[in-house]
Enzyme design. Structure first.
Site, PDB file in Angstrom:
ATOM      1  N   ASN A  84       0.849  -1.193   0.000  1.00 54.90           N
ATOM      2  CA  ASN A  84       0.000   0.000   0.000  1.00 54.90           C
ATOM      3  C   ASN A  84       0.884   1.242   0.000  1.00 54.90           C
ATOM      4  O   ASN A  84       2.110   1.140   0.045  1.00 54.90           O
ATOM      5  CB  ASN A  84      -0.977  -0.028   1.186  1.00 54.90           C
ATOM      6  CG  ASN A  84      -0.246  -0.055   2.513  1.00 54.90           C
ATOM      7  OD1 ASN A  84       0.416   0.913   2.871  1.00 54.90           O
ATOM      8  ND2 ASN A  84      -0.352  -1.158   3.235  1.00 54.90           N
ATOM      9  N   ASP A 132      -5.393  -5.796   4.765  1.00 56.19           N
ATOM     10  CA  ASP A 132      -6.560  -6.526   5.271  1.00 56.19           C
ATOM     11  C   ASP A 132      -6.642  -7.928   4.675  1.00 56.19           C
ATOM     12  O   ASP A 132      -7.307  -8.797   5.209  1.00 56.19           O
ATOM     13  CB  ASP A 132      -7.843  -5.764   4.935  1.00 56.19           C
ATOM     14  CG  ASP A 132      -7.962  -4.490   5.755  1.00 56.19           C
ATOM     15  OD1 ASP A 132      -7.470  -4.504   6.902  1.00 56.19           O
ATOM     16  OD2 ASP A 132      -8.519  -3.500   5.259  1.00 56.19           O
ATOM     17  N   LYS A 167       8.773 -17.715  -9.028  1.00 55.80           N
ATOM     18  CA  LYS A 167       8.212 -16.523  -9.678  1.00 55.80           C
ATOM     19  C   LYS A 167       7.066 -16.929 -10.625  1.00 55.80           C
ATOM     20  O   LYS A 167       7.232 -17.847 -11.434  1.00 55.80           O
ATOM     21  CB  LYS A 167       9.338 -15.815 -10.443  1.00 55.80           C
ATOM     22  CG  LYS A 167       8.935 -14.484 -10.963  1.00 55.80           C
ATOM     23  CD  LYS A 167      10.109 -13.824 -11.670  1.00 55.80           C
ATOM     24  CE  LYS A 167       9.605 -12.631 -12.461  1.00 55.80           C
ATOM     25  NZ  LYS A 167      10.501 -12.266 -13.533  1.00 55.80           N
ATOM     26  N   PHE A 201      -5.374   4.499  13.943  1.00 54.09           N
ATOM     27  CA  PHE A 201      -5.314   5.468  12.844  1.00 54.09           C
ATOM     28  C   PHE A 201      -6.199   4.929  11.734  1.00 54.09           C
ATOM     29  O   PHE A 201      -6.217   3.721  11.498  1.00 54.09           O
ATOM     30  CB  PHE A 201      -3.876   5.626  12.331  1.00 54.09           C
ATOM     31  CG  PHE A 201      -2.985   6.338  13.307  1.00 54.09           C
ATOM     32  CD1 PHE A 201      -2.563   5.715  14.478  1.00 54.09           C
ATOM     33  CD2 PHE A 201      -2.580   7.642  13.075  1.00 54.09           C
ATOM     34  CE1 PHE A 201      -1.757   6.378  15.388  1.00 54.09           C
ATOM     35  CE2 PHE A 201      -1.765   8.322  13.971  1.00 54.09           C
ATOM     36  CZ  PHE A 201      -1.358   7.683  15.140  1.00 54.09           C
ATOM     37  N   LYS A 224     -15.288   2.461  14.137  1.00 54.02           N
ATOM     38  CA  LYS A 224     -14.031   1.720  14.352  1.00 54.02           C
ATOM     39  C   LYS A 224     -13.544   1.858  15.791  1.00 54.02           C
ATOM     40  O   LYS A 224     -13.069   0.902  16.393  1.00 54.02           O
ATOM     41  CB  LYS A 224     -12.940   2.225  13.400  1.00 54.02           C
ATOM     42  CG  LYS A 224     -13.145   1.738  12.002  1.00 54.02           C
ATOM     43  CD  LYS A 224     -12.105   2.290  11.052  1.00 54.02           C
ATOM     44  CE  LYS A 224     -12.493   1.910   9.619  1.00 54.02           C
ATOM     45  NZ  LYS A 224     -11.606   2.519   8.632  1.00 54.02           N
ATOM     46  N   LYS A 244     -13.133  -1.505  17.944  1.00 55.75           N
ATOM     47  CA  LYS A 244     -11.788  -1.954  18.321  1.00 55.75           C
ATOM     48  C   LYS A 244     -11.446  -1.586  19.762  1.00 55.75           C
ATOM     49  O   LYS A 244     -10.319  -1.797  20.201  1.00 55.75           O
ATOM     50  CB  LYS A 244     -10.750  -1.385  17.344  1.00 55.75           C
ATOM     51  CG  LYS A 244     -11.026  -1.795  15.890  1.00 55.75           C
ATOM     52  CD  LYS A 244      -9.842  -1.526  14.985  1.00 55.75           C
ATOM     53  CE  LYS A 244     -10.228  -1.781  13.528  1.00 55.75           C
ATOM     54  NZ  LYS A 244      -9.065  -1.899  12.644  1.00 55.75           N
TER      55      LYS A 244
HETATM   56  N1  CTP Z   1      -5.214  -2.417  11.680  1.00 58.89           N
HETATM   57  C1  CTP Z   1      -4.621  -3.507  12.257  1.00 58.89           C
HETATM   58  N2  CTP Z   1      -4.687  -4.729  11.666  1.00 58.89           N
HETATM   59  C2  CTP Z   1      -5.312  -4.889  10.483  1.00 58.89           C
HETATM   60  C3  CTP Z   1      -5.919  -3.772   9.864  1.00 58.89           C
HETATM   61  C4  CTP Z   1      -5.849  -2.549  10.482  1.00 58.89           C
HETATM   62  O1  CTP Z   1      -4.046  -3.362  13.345  1.00 58.89           O
HETATM   63  N3  CTP Z   1      -5.347  -6.095   9.912  1.00 58.89           N
HETATM   64  C5  CTP Z   1      -5.129  -1.128  12.377  1.00 58.89           C
HETATM   65  C6  CTP Z   1      -4.299  -0.079  11.685  1.00 58.89           C
HETATM   66  O2  CTP Z   1      -2.952  -0.103  12.130  1.00 58.89           O
HETATM   67  C7  CTP Z   1      -4.992   1.212  12.052  1.00 58.89           C
HETATM   68  C8  CTP Z   1      -6.412   0.792  12.147  1.00 58.89           C
HETATM   69  O3  CTP Z   1      -6.425  -0.592  12.433  1.00 58.89           O
HETATM   70  O4  CTP Z   1      -4.621   1.699  13.327  1.00 58.89           O
HETATM   71  C9  CTP Z   1      -7.124   1.023  10.883  1.00 58.89           C
HETATM   72  O5  CTP Z   1      -8.323   0.393  11.026  1.00 58.89           O
HETATM   73  P1  CTP Z   1      -9.251   0.118   9.828  1.00 58.89           P
HETATM   74  O6  CTP Z   1      -9.613   1.432   9.228  1.00 58.89           O
HETATM   75  O7  CTP Z   1     -10.308  -0.789  10.307  1.00 58.89           O
HETATM   76  O8  CTP Z   1      -8.412  -0.610   8.823  1.00 58.89           O
HETATM   77  P2  CTP Z   1      -8.855  -0.542   7.402  1.00 58.89           P
HETATM   78  O9  CTP Z   1      -8.245  -1.694   6.777  1.00 58.89           O
HETATM   79  O10 CTP Z   1      -8.484   0.769   6.832  1.00 58.89           O
HETATM   80  O11 CTP Z   1     -10.459  -0.723   7.546  1.00 58.89           O
HETATM   81  P3  CTP Z   1     -11.568  -0.556   6.451  1.00 58.89           P
HETATM   82  O12 CTP Z   1     -11.048  -1.294   5.292  1.00 58.89           O
HETATM   83  O13 CTP Z   1     -12.748  -1.176   7.092  1.00 58.89           O
HETATM   84  O14 CTP Z   1     -11.733   0.925   6.230  1.00 58.89           O
END
Ligand code: CTP
Length: 398
Positions: A208, A277, A287, A321, A335, A339
Protein backbone atom coordinates in the site's frame (compact mmCIF):
# COMPACT_ATOMS: atom_id res chain seq x y z
CA UNK A 1 21.82 20.98 32.11
CA UNK A 2 24.91 18.92 32.93
CA UNK A 3 25.29 20.22 36.47
CA UNK A 4 25.15 17.41 38.98
CA UNK A 5 24.56 14.76 36.32
CA UNK A 6 26.49 11.53 36.54
CA UNK A 7 28.01 10.82 33.15
CA UNK A 8 29.77 7.60 32.50
CA UNK A 9 32.43 8.15 29.90
CA UNK A 10 33.83 5.10 28.12
CA UNK A 11 37.08 5.60 26.25
CA UNK A 12 38.29 2.93 23.85
CA UNK A 13 41.51 2.29 21.94
CA UNK A 14 41.53 4.84 19.15
CA UNK A 15 44.18 7.52 18.75
CA UNK A 16 41.32 10.00 19.16
CA UNK A 17 41.36 8.97 22.85
CA UNK A 18 43.61 11.97 23.48
CA UNK A 19 40.68 14.24 22.57
CA UNK A 20 38.60 12.61 25.31
CA UNK A 21 40.69 14.40 27.91
CA UNK A 22 39.38 17.72 26.58
CA UNK A 23 35.84 16.34 26.53
CA UNK A 24 36.10 15.12 30.12
CA UNK A 25 37.58 18.44 31.18
CA UNK A 26 34.65 20.30 29.60
CA UNK A 27 32.12 17.97 31.26
CA UNK A 28 33.73 18.59 34.63
CA UNK A 29 33.68 22.36 34.01
CA UNK A 30 29.96 22.10 33.25
CA UNK A 31 29.46 20.60 36.73
CA UNK A 32 28.98 16.95 35.71
CA UNK A 33 30.23 14.08 37.82
CA UNK A 34 32.25 12.08 35.35
CA UNK A 35 33.15 8.46 35.89
CA UNK A 36 35.75 7.40 33.34
CA UNK A 37 36.19 3.84 32.15
CA UNK A 38 39.21 3.00 29.99
CA UNK A 39 39.40 -0.19 27.98
CA UNK A 40 42.69 -2.05 27.86
CA UNK A 41 43.47 -0.70 24.37
CA UNK A 42 42.61 2.86 25.45
CA UNK A 43 45.37 2.65 28.03
CA UNK A 44 47.87 2.22 25.19
CA UNK A 45 46.99 5.79 24.15
CA UNK A 46 46.06 7.59 27.36
CA UNK A 47 46.74 7.06 31.02
CA UNK A 48 44.25 6.53 33.85
CA UNK A 49 46.16 9.22 35.74
CA UNK A 50 45.15 11.86 33.15
CA UNK A 51 41.46 11.26 33.83
CA UNK A 52 41.80 10.79 37.58
CA UNK A 53 43.51 14.20 37.64
CA UNK A 54 40.75 15.81 35.54
CA UNK A 55 37.79 14.29 37.42
CA UNK A 56 39.20 13.98 40.93
CA UNK A 57 37.89 10.42 40.91
CA UNK A 58 39.28 6.97 40.37
CA UNK A 59 39.57 5.94 36.71
CA UNK A 60 37.97 2.55 36.17
CA UNK A 61 39.93 -0.05 34.22
CA UNK A 62 39.34 -3.42 35.83
CA UNK A 63 36.29 -5.62 35.80
CA UNK A 64 37.30 -7.62 38.84
CA UNK A 65 39.06 -5.14 41.10
CA UNK A 66 39.60 -6.11 44.71
CA UNK A 67 38.55 -3.46 47.20
CA UNK A 68 35.39 -1.83 48.49
CA UNK A 69 33.57 -2.04 45.12
CA UNK A 70 34.14 -5.63 43.98
CA UNK A 71 31.65 -5.45 41.06
CA UNK A 72 31.99 -1.85 39.89
CA UNK A 73 29.97 -2.34 36.70
CA UNK A 74 26.67 -2.71 38.54
CA UNK A 75 27.10 0.39 40.70
CA UNK A 76 28.43 2.48 37.82
CA UNK A 77 25.65 1.26 35.53
CA UNK A 78 22.97 2.15 38.08
CA UNK A 79 24.37 5.59 38.88
CA UNK A 80 24.92 6.73 35.32
CA UNK A 81 22.37 9.17 33.90
CA UNK A 82 23.98 8.91 30.48
CA UNK A 83 26.73 6.76 29.05
CA UNK A 84 29.01 8.32 26.46
CA UNK A 85 31.47 6.18 24.52
CA UNK A 86 33.92 8.50 22.79
CA UNK A 87 35.87 7.44 20.89
CA UNK A 88 34.21 4.11 20.04
CA UNK A 89 36.44 1.80 17.99
CA UNK A 90 35.19 -0.62 15.33
CA UNK A 91 35.88 -3.40 17.81
CA UNK A 92 33.82 -1.97 20.65
CA UNK A 93 31.00 -1.14 18.20
CA UNK A 94 31.05 -4.79 17.12
CA UNK A 95 31.06 -6.08 20.67
CA UNK A 96 28.18 -3.81 21.73
CA UNK A 97 26.19 -4.69 18.61
CA UNK A 98 26.34 -8.35 19.57
CA UNK A 99 25.78 -7.95 23.29
CA UNK A 100 29.26 -9.18 24.20
CA UNK A 101 30.46 -8.25 27.65
CA UNK A 102 34.07 -9.24 28.12
CA UNK A 103 35.37 -6.17 29.92
CA UNK A 104 34.18 -3.49 32.32
CA UNK A 105 32.87 -1.05 29.70
CA UNK A 106 30.86 -3.51 27.60
CA UNK A 107 29.47 -5.17 30.73
CA UNK A 108 28.21 -1.95 32.22
CA UNK A 109 26.63 -0.89 28.94
CA UNK A 110 24.53 -4.06 29.11
CA UNK A 111 23.74 -3.44 32.77
CA UNK A 112 22.66 0.20 32.49
CA UNK A 113 19.22 1.60 31.78
CA UNK A 114 20.65 5.04 30.98
CA UNK A 115 20.75 6.28 27.37
CA UNK A 116 23.99 5.34 25.60
CA UNK A 117 25.66 7.64 23.08
CA UNK A 118 28.25 6.11 20.78
CA UNK A 119 30.72 8.38 18.93
CA UNK A 120 32.69 6.19 16.50
CA UNK A 121 36.22 7.17 15.46
CA UNK A 122 38.35 5.13 13.12
CA UNK A 123 40.03 4.99 9.72
CA UNK A 124 37.68 5.88 6.85
CA UNK A 125 37.86 2.46 5.18
CA UNK A 126 37.19 0.74 8.48
CA UNK A 127 34.23 3.06 9.06
CA UNK A 128 32.80 2.33 5.61
CA UNK A 129 33.30 -1.44 5.95
CA UNK A 130 30.01 -3.26 5.59
CA UNK A 131 30.57 -5.11 8.89
CA UNK A 132 31.03 -1.85 10.81
CA UNK A 133 28.05 -0.21 9.08
CA UNK A 134 25.89 -3.25 9.85
CA UNK A 135 26.98 -3.12 13.48
CA UNK A 136 26.20 0.60 13.71
CA UNK A 137 22.75 -0.06 12.24
CA UNK A 138 22.29 -2.79 14.80
CA UNK A 139 23.21 -0.42 17.60
CA UNK A 140 20.65 2.10 16.34
CA UNK A 141 18.02 -0.63 16.24
CA UNK A 142 18.89 -1.49 19.85
CA UNK A 143 18.16 2.09 20.88
CA UNK A 144 21.70 3.47 21.11
CA UNK A 145 22.30 7.07 20.03
CA UNK A 146 24.92 6.66 17.32
CA UNK A 147 26.70 9.85 16.25
CA UNK A 148 27.98 10.40 12.73
CA UNK A 149 31.77 10.87 12.77
CA UNK A 150 33.35 14.08 11.57
CA UNK A 151 35.05 14.21 8.19
CA UNK A 152 38.55 15.45 7.40
CA UNK A 153 42.17 14.57 8.02
CA UNK A 154 42.62 11.31 9.96
CA UNK A 155 45.60 10.40 12.10
CA UNK A 156 46.53 7.58 9.68
CA UNK A 157 47.02 10.18 6.93
CA UNK A 158 43.80 9.34 5.08
CA UNK A 159 41.10 11.94 4.47
CA UNK A 160 37.44 11.08 4.93
CA UNK A 161 34.86 10.35 7.57
CA UNK A 162 36.00 8.74 10.79
CA UNK A 163 37.09 11.66 12.97
CA UNK A 164 35.80 11.91 16.49
CA UNK A 165 33.24 14.75 16.42
CA UNK A 166 34.35 17.98 18.11
CA UNK A 167 33.72 18.17 21.88
CA UNK A 168 31.01 20.85 21.39
CA UNK A 169 29.11 18.56 19.00
CA UNK A 170 29.31 15.65 21.42
CA UNK A 171 28.24 17.83 24.35
CA UNK A 172 25.27 19.12 22.34
CA UNK A 173 24.07 15.56 21.69
CA UNK A 174 24.58 14.70 25.35
CA UNK A 175 22.51 17.70 26.41
CA UNK A 176 19.82 16.80 23.92
CA UNK A 177 19.63 13.25 25.29
CA UNK A 178 19.62 14.42 28.90
CA UNK A 179 17.18 17.21 28.15
CA UNK A 180 14.52 14.86 26.86
CA UNK A 181 11.12 15.81 28.25
CA UNK A 182 9.65 13.91 31.14
CA UNK A 183 5.96 13.84 30.17
CA UNK A 184 6.23 10.14 29.31
CA UNK A 185 9.30 9.15 31.28
CA UNK A 186 8.98 5.67 32.72
CA UNK A 187 6.27 4.84 30.12
CA UNK A 188 6.68 2.22 27.44
CA UNK A 189 5.23 3.09 24.09
CA UNK A 190 4.67 0.71 21.21
CA UNK A 191 4.35 2.21 17.74
CA UNK A 192 3.69 0.48 14.45
CA UNK A 193 4.49 2.22 11.18
CA UNK A 194 4.75 1.71 7.44
CA UNK A 195 2.73 -0.45 5.07
CA UNK A 196 2.85 -4.23 5.26
CA UNK A 197 3.80 -6.34 2.25
CA UNK A 198 1.99 -9.59 1.49
CA UNK A 199 4.00 -11.86 -0.83
CA UNK A 200 2.54 -13.18 -4.08
CA UNK A 201 5.75 -14.93 -5.07
CA UNK A 202 9.46 -14.50 -4.22
CA UNK A 203 9.66 -11.17 -6.08
CA UNK A 204 6.19 -9.59 -5.83
CA UNK A 205 3.93 -8.47 -3.09
CA UNK A 206 0.66 -6.67 -2.43
CA UNK A 207 1.45 -3.42 -0.64
CA UNK A 208 0.00 0.00 0.00
CA UNK A 209 1.01 3.65 -0.23
CA UNK A 210 1.93 4.21 3.41
CA UNK A 211 5.28 6.02 3.75
CA UNK A 212 5.63 5.44 7.50
CA UNK A 213 6.12 9.19 8.10
CA UNK A 214 3.23 9.56 10.57
CA UNK A 215 4.31 6.61 12.72
CA UNK A 216 7.96 7.67 12.71
CA UNK A 217 6.95 11.21 13.73
CA UNK A 218 4.97 9.75 16.65
CA UNK A 219 8.05 7.71 17.64
CA UNK A 220 10.29 10.81 17.57
CA UNK A 221 7.91 12.85 19.71
CA UNK A 222 7.41 10.00 22.20
CA UNK A 223 11.20 9.77 22.55
CA UNK A 224 11.42 13.52 23.04
CA UNK A 225 8.89 13.13 25.85
CA UNK A 226 11.14 10.63 27.58
CA UNK A 227 9.24 7.43 26.70
CA UNK A 228 10.85 4.09 26.02
CA UNK A 229 9.87 3.40 22.44
CA UNK A 230 9.47 0.12 20.58
CA UNK A 231 8.94 0.79 16.87
CA UNK A 232 7.59 -2.17 14.94
CA UNK A 233 7.99 -1.13 11.35
CA UNK A 234 7.03 -2.45 7.96
CA UNK A 235 9.51 -1.42 5.22
CA UNK A 236 9.90 2.35 4.75
CA UNK A 237 12.53 4.62 3.21
CA UNK A 238 13.00 6.44 6.53
CA UNK A 239 15.90 6.36 8.99
CA UNK A 240 14.66 5.03 12.33
CA UNK A 241 14.71 7.60 15.13
CA UNK A 242 17.72 7.25 17.35
CA UNK A 243 16.85 5.91 20.77
CA UNK A 244 13.99 3.63 19.69
CA UNK A 245 14.14 -0.14 19.77
CA UNK A 246 13.34 -0.98 16.14
CA UNK A 247 11.77 -4.27 15.07
CA UNK A 248 11.50 -4.65 11.29
CA UNK A 249 8.66 -6.78 9.91
CA UNK A 250 7.15 -7.30 6.45
CA UNK A 251 3.77 -8.97 6.59
CA UNK A 252 0.63 -8.43 8.64
CA UNK A 253 1.23 -11.83 10.26
CA UNK A 254 4.77 -10.86 11.33
CA UNK A 255 3.51 -7.55 12.68
CA UNK A 256 0.73 -9.37 14.55
CA UNK A 257 3.25 -11.66 16.24
CA UNK A 258 5.71 -8.89 17.15
CA UNK A 259 2.97 -6.59 18.48
CA UNK A 260 1.33 -9.27 20.63
CA UNK A 261 4.69 -10.27 22.05
CA UNK A 262 5.39 -6.71 23.26
CA UNK A 263 1.84 -5.70 24.17
CA UNK A 264 1.70 -6.96 27.79
CA UNK A 265 4.72 -4.83 28.78
CA UNK A 266 3.65 -1.51 27.25
CA UNK A 267 1.50 1.40 28.46
CA UNK A 268 0.49 3.05 25.21
CA UNK A 269 0.07 1.77 21.64
CA UNK A 270 -0.01 3.89 18.49
CA UNK A 271 -1.12 1.70 15.63
CA UNK A 272 -0.09 3.95 12.76
CA UNK A 273 0.86 1.15 10.36
CA UNK A 274 -1.25 0.53 7.27
CA UNK A 275 -1.86 -3.17 7.67
CA UNK A 276 -3.03 -5.22 4.70
CA UNK A 277 -6.56 -6.53 5.27
CA UNK A 278 -5.99 -9.40 2.86
CA UNK A 279 -3.07 -11.57 1.86
CA UNK A 280 -2.66 -14.07 -0.98
CA UNK A 281 -3.80 -17.45 0.33
CA UNK A 282 -0.67 -19.03 -1.09
CA UNK A 283 2.57 -17.27 -1.94
CA UNK A 284 4.05 -19.11 -4.95
CA UNK A 285 7.45 -20.58 -4.13
CA UNK A 286 8.70 -19.66 -7.63
CA UNK A 287 8.21 -16.52 -9.68
CA UNK A 288 4.79 -16.55 -11.35
CA UNK A 289 5.26 -16.56 -15.14
CA UNK A 290 2.93 -14.59 -17.37
CA UNK A 291 0.59 -16.76 -19.38
CA UNK A 292 -1.42 -14.24 -21.37
CA UNK A 293 -4.51 -15.19 -19.36
CA UNK A 294 -6.24 -13.34 -16.56
CA UNK A 295 -4.64 -14.29 -13.29
CA UNK A 296 -6.88 -14.91 -10.34
CA UNK A 297 -5.31 -14.59 -6.91
CA UNK A 298 -7.31 -15.83 -3.97
CA UNK A 299 -7.01 -13.60 -0.90
CA UNK A 300 -7.60 -14.47 2.72
CA UNK A 301 -8.28 -11.94 5.48
CA UNK A 302 -5.40 -11.08 7.81
CA UNK A 303 -5.99 -10.81 11.55
CA UNK A 304 -7.00 -7.32 12.72
CA UNK A 305 -4.13 -6.59 15.10
CA UNK A 306 -5.67 -3.52 16.68
CA UNK A 307 -9.01 -5.25 17.26
CA UNK A 308 -7.11 -8.05 19.00
CA UNK A 309 -5.33 -5.50 21.22
CA UNK A 310 -8.73 -3.98 22.00
CA UNK A 311 -9.89 -7.37 23.25
CA UNK A 312 -6.75 -8.00 25.27
CA UNK A 313 -6.19 -4.55 26.72
CA UNK A 314 -5.94 -4.21 30.47
CA UNK A 315 -4.41 -0.85 31.38
CA UNK A 316 -3.06 0.13 27.96
CA UNK A 317 -4.12 3.25 26.09
CA UNK A 318 -4.88 2.33 22.49
CA UNK A 319 -4.62 4.81 19.64
CA UNK A 320 -5.75 3.73 16.18
CA UNK A 321 -5.31 5.47 12.84
CA UNK A 322 -7.78 5.33 10.00
CA UNK A 323 -7.33 6.43 6.44
CA UNK A 324 -10.74 7.18 4.99
CA UNK A 325 -12.01 8.37 1.64
CA UNK A 326 -15.63 9.12 2.75
CA UNK A 327 -17.91 9.21 5.84
CA UNK A 328 -14.89 9.96 8.00
CA UNK A 329 -16.70 10.68 11.25
CA UNK A 330 -19.28 7.87 11.13
CA UNK A 331 -16.76 5.33 10.04
CA UNK A 332 -14.20 6.58 12.61
CA UNK A 333 -16.65 6.39 15.48
CA UNK A 334 -17.68 2.89 14.48
CA UNK A 335 -14.03 1.72 14.35
CA UNK A 336 -13.23 3.30 17.71
CA UNK A 337 -16.10 1.41 19.33
CA UNK A 338 -15.50 -1.88 17.49
CA UNK A 339 -11.79 -1.95 18.32
CA UNK A 340 -12.21 -0.68 21.89
CA UNK A 341 -9.88 2.30 21.36
CA UNK A 342 -9.22 5.36 23.50
CA UNK A 343 -8.51 7.59 20.53
CA UNK A 344 -8.84 7.29 16.78
CA UNK A 345 -6.86 9.55 14.48
CA UNK A 346 -8.83 9.73 11.25
CA UNK A 347 -7.81 11.40 8.06
CA UNK A 348 -9.44 11.84 4.71
CA UNK A 349 -6.71 10.73 2.35
CA UNK A 350 -8.46 12.30 -0.64
CA UNK A 351 -7.78 15.85 0.67
CA UNK A 352 -4.65 17.55 -0.67
CA UNK A 353 -2.07 17.86 2.15
CA UNK A 354 -3.32 14.78 3.98
CA UNK A 355 -2.42 11.13 4.05
CA UNK A 356 0.02 8.83 2.31
CA UNK A 357 3.45 10.13 1.37
CA UNK A 358 2.60 13.73 2.27
CA UNK A 359 4.73 15.65 4.78
CA UNK A 360 1.59 17.23 6.21
CA UNK A 361 -1.64 15.79 7.46
CA UNK A 362 -5.17 16.97 8.24
CA UNK A 363 -6.64 14.78 10.96
CA UNK A 364 -9.70 14.54 13.13
CA UNK A 365 -9.26 13.16 16.64
CA UNK A 366 -12.17 11.04 17.80
CA UNK A 367 -12.27 10.22 21.52
CA UNK A 368 -13.93 7.36 23.37
CA UNK A 369 -16.33 9.78 25.13
CA UNK A 370 -17.70 10.82 21.75
CA UNK A 371 -15.91 14.16 21.57
CA UNK A 372 -14.19 15.19 18.37
CA UNK A 373 -11.32 17.58 17.62
CA UNK A 374 -10.50 18.69 14.12
CA UNK A 375 -6.91 19.77 13.56
CA UNK A 376 -5.84 22.07 10.73
CA UNK A 377 -3.27 21.09 8.10
CA UNK A 378 -0.01 20.62 10.01
CA UNK A 379 3.40 19.02 9.49
CA UNK A 380 3.31 15.35 10.54
CA UNK A 381 5.65 16.02 13.49
CA UNK A 382 3.27 18.72 14.77
CA UNK A 383 0.31 16.38 14.27
CA UNK A 384 2.25 13.83 16.32
CA UNK A 385 2.82 16.43 19.07
CA UNK A 386 -0.90 17.22 19.24
CA UNK A 387 -1.82 13.52 19.40
CA UNK A 388 0.78 12.84 22.10
CA UNK A 389 -0.40 15.86 24.09
CA UNK A 390 -3.91 14.32 24.22
CA UNK A 391 -2.51 10.96 25.27
CA UNK A 392 -0.38 12.54 28.01
CA UNK A 393 -3.62 13.96 29.48
CA UNK A 394 -5.10 10.44 29.54
CA UNK A 395 -1.95 9.05 31.20
CA UNK A 396 -2.00 11.82 33.82
CA UNK A 397 -5.64 11.06 34.67
CA UNK A 398 -4.85 7.40 35.49
N1 CTP B 1 -5.21 -2.42 11.68
C1 CTP B 1 -4.62 -3.51 12.26
N2 CTP B 1 -4.69 -4.73 11.67
C2 CTP B 1 -5.31 -4.89 10.48
C3 CTP B 1 -5.92 -3.77 9.86
C4 CTP B 1 -5.85 -2.55 10.48
O1 CTP B 1 -4.05 -3.36 13.34
N3 CTP B 1 -5.35 -6.10 9.91
C5 CTP B 1 -5.13 -1.13 12.38
C6 CTP B 1 -4.30 -0.08 11.69
O2 CTP B 1 -2.95 -0.10 12.13
C7 CTP B 1 -4.99 1.21 12.05
C8 CTP B 1 -6.41 0.79 12.15
O3 CTP B 1 -6.42 -0.59 12.43
O4 CTP B 1 -4.62 1.70 13.33
C9 CTP B 1 -7.12 1.02 10.88
O5 CTP B 1 -8.32 0.39 11.03
P1 CTP B 1 -9.25 0.12 9.83
O6 CTP B 1 -9.61 1.43 9.23
O7 CTP B 1 -10.31 -0.79 10.31
O8 CTP B 1 -8.41 -0.61 8.82
P2 CTP B 1 -8.86 -0.54 7.40
O9 CTP B 1 -8.25 -1.69 6.78
O10 CTP B 1 -8.48 0.77 6.83
O11 CTP B 1 -10.46 -0.72 7.55
P3 CTP B 1 -11.57 -0.56 6.45
O12 CTP B 1 -11.05 -1.29 5.29
O13 CTP B 1 -12.75 -1.18 7.09
O14 CTP B 1 -11.73 0.92 6.23
Amino acid sequence: MLTGKTILMGITGSVAAYKSAELVSQLVKCGAQVEVVLTRAAQEFVSPLTFASLTGRQTWTEMFAPGPTPIPHIRLAEQAEAVLIAPATAHVVGRLAHGLADDLLTTLVLATRAPVIVAPAMNVQMYRHRAVQDNLERLKALGYHVMAPGSGWLACGAVGEGRLPEPETILAVLEEVLGAGTELSGRKVLITAGGTREPLDPVRYIGNRSSGKMGYAVAEVALEMGAEVVLITAPTALAPPSGAVVIPVETAAEMYQAVLEHFPGVDIVFKAAAVADYRPVKAASQKIKKQGQPLIVELAPTPDILAELGRRKTRQILVGFAAETHDLLDSGQRKLAEKNLDLLVANDVTRPGAGFGSDTNIVTLIFADGSVKELPQLGKKEVARRILAEVVKMVDKE
